[in-house]
Design a protein around this motif. Structure first.
Motif, mmCIF file in Angstrom:
data_model
loop_
_atom_site.group_PDB
_atom_site.id
_atom_site.type_symbol
_atom_site.label_atom_id
_atom_site.label_comp_id
_atom_site.label_asym_id
_atom_site.label_seq_id
_atom_site.Cartn_x
_atom_site.Cartn_y
_atom_site.Cartn_z
ATOM 1 N N TYR A 95 69.158 61.805 30.690
ATOM 2 C CA TYR A 95 70.211 62.080 29.712
ATOM 3 C C TYR A 95 70.108 61.157 28.498
ATOM 4 N N GLN A 96 70.550 61.666 27.347
ATOM 5 C CA GLN A 96 70.575 60.904 26.107
ATOM 6 C C GLN A 96 72.016 60.526 25.770
ATOM 7 N N LEU A 97 72.217 59.294 25.329
ATOM 8 C CA LEU A 97 73.549 58.842 24.934
ATOM 9 C C LEU A 97 74.003 59.589 23.684
ATOM 10 N N SER A 98 75.169 60.255 23.782
ATOM 11 C CA SER A 98 75.685 61.043 22.665
ATOM 12 C C SER A 98 76.993 60.511 22.117
ATOM 13 N N GLY A 99 77.636 59.603 22.826
ATOM 14 C CA GLY A 99 78.885 59.048 22.349
ATOM 15 C C GLY A 99 79.513 58.142 23.378
ATOM 16 N N ILE A 100 80.496 57.351 22.915
ATOM 17 C CA ILE A 100 81.174 56.393 23.779
ATOM 18 C C ILE A 100 82.674 56.461 23.509
ATOM 19 N N PHE A 101 83.461 56.524 24.575
ATOM 20 C CA PHE A 101 84.920 56.465 24.486
ATOM 21 C C PHE A 101 85.381 55.098 24.997
ATOM 22 N N LEU A 102 86.227 54.416 24.226
ATOM 23 C CA LEU A 102 86.700 53.080 24.581
ATOM 24 C C LEU A 102 88.186 53.106 24.921
ATOM 25 N N THR A 103 88.565 52.348 25.954
ATOM 26 C CA THR A 103 89.985 52.260 26.296
ATOM 27 C C THR A 103 90.701 51.144 25.543
ATOM 28 N N HIS A 104 90.030 49.971 25.374
ATOM 29 C CA HIS A 104 90.716 48.864 24.703
ATOM 30 C C HIS A 104 89.754 47.698 24.475
#
Length: 304
Positions: A95-104
């Motif tokens: 898999y290729q990294l497509s995005g990152i979601f951050l909590t805090h």
């Protein structure tokens, strides 16, 4: 020894390739420990001594990845200090990294972003989804601001309860939760696919400080990954644990004790401090399972 180390780094993910279909979404667990992982630097307690004696496996900081089996894209939830190990797992699975979601903005949840900079990967405009204060924190404080100015990352502002659609069938919805917000607000995420929905709350203050009813929220989803930083009061000798802003695992189980077993089984505890005995093979872990709850495992996959 090298083979054993490599096997650990890959979290035993390679044997899951054959289970993947070509046209669906999956969620994989890449870490289950608190910000610093397990073992923790400077810890001389029996919990971490057990790792150095070879009695317990390494556990990486809490991280999930949402995988699109058709496009081979991956979205991380959290950028942890063990970012390179977790990226290696994605690479191994193709898999290729497509995005990152951050909590805090606590170290175990965003500090891995540094690997995207020119000293390491030198990425180009990787989308990083963050709430307004978190976005401002990254834009206005080095070294994170350099990732923005060099276009290693492209910040995408999230809004409370407003969904981000990754395609027609899959969406991610942030929601505010109370926590120690020194540098940013804190959110959990609801990750919804075509068939299943996952609630992800790795950090929160005591449940009674939240403006939602946890039991009712669990009923709305198929899996609930919940903060299990500490098991019970007294776990940290010499510290007033009433001032530590996390629900004890024991408190969460007591709060949810009257739920039907079907609802209890949705609860999967995550984000374990290195001192939490439920992280290991212990009476406390057996207690969690006996009561009908679950504990997240590294390498665990869920079809969405």
């Amino acid at each position: 020894m090298r083979l054993i180390i490599l096997f650990s780094i890959l979290f035993s993910f390679s044997n899951l390739r054959c289970a993947q279909s070509e046209d669906n979404w999956k969620l994989i667990v890449l870490g289950i420990a608190q910000d610093a992982g397990y073992p923790q630097a400077g810890c001389k307690k029996s919990c971490c001594k057990a790792y150095w004696k070879g009695q317990n496996p390494k556990q990486h900081p809490t991280c999930l990845a949402l995988l699109n089996n058709q496009s081979k894209e991956a979205w991380l939830f959290e950028a942890t200090p063990d970012f390179k190990d977790q990226m290696r797992a994605l690479d191994t699975l193709g898999y290729q990294l497509s995005g990152i979601f951050l909590t805090h903005a606590h170290i175990g949840h965003y500090s891995g972003l540094i690997h995207l900079g020119r000293e390491v990967m030198g990425t180009k405009t990787i989308p990083v989804y963050a709430m307004p204060k978190m976005k401002s924190f990254l834009e206005n404080n080095g070294p994170w601001s350099q990732l923005v100015s060099l276009n290693n990352i492209e910040l995408k502002e999230l809004k409370n309860e407003k969904s981000v659609r990754l395609n027609a069938s899959t969406k991610v919805t942030p929601f505010l939760v109370p926590h120690r917000d020194e540098y940013s607000e804190t959110v959990g995420f609801k990750i919804a696919g075509l068939n299943q929905t996952i609630l992800f709350i790795p950090d929160i203050n005591k449940w009674e400080t939240w403006n939602k009813d946890l039991a009712e929220e669990i009923k709305k989803v198929d899996y609930a990954f919940l903060d299990a930083s500490f098991f019970a009061d007294g776990e940290l000798p010499g510290r007033d644990m009433s001032k530590i802003p996390h629900p004890f695992t024991s408190e969460t189980m007591e709060l949810l004790q009257d739920l039907p077993i079907k609802e209890k089984s949705k609860v999967h505890f995550i984000h374990f401090n290195h001192t939490n005995p439920a992280l290991f093979n212990s009476p406390e872990r057996k207690q969690v399972l006996k009561k009908g709850f679950n504990i997240v495992k590294e390498g665990q996959m869920i079809d969405l």
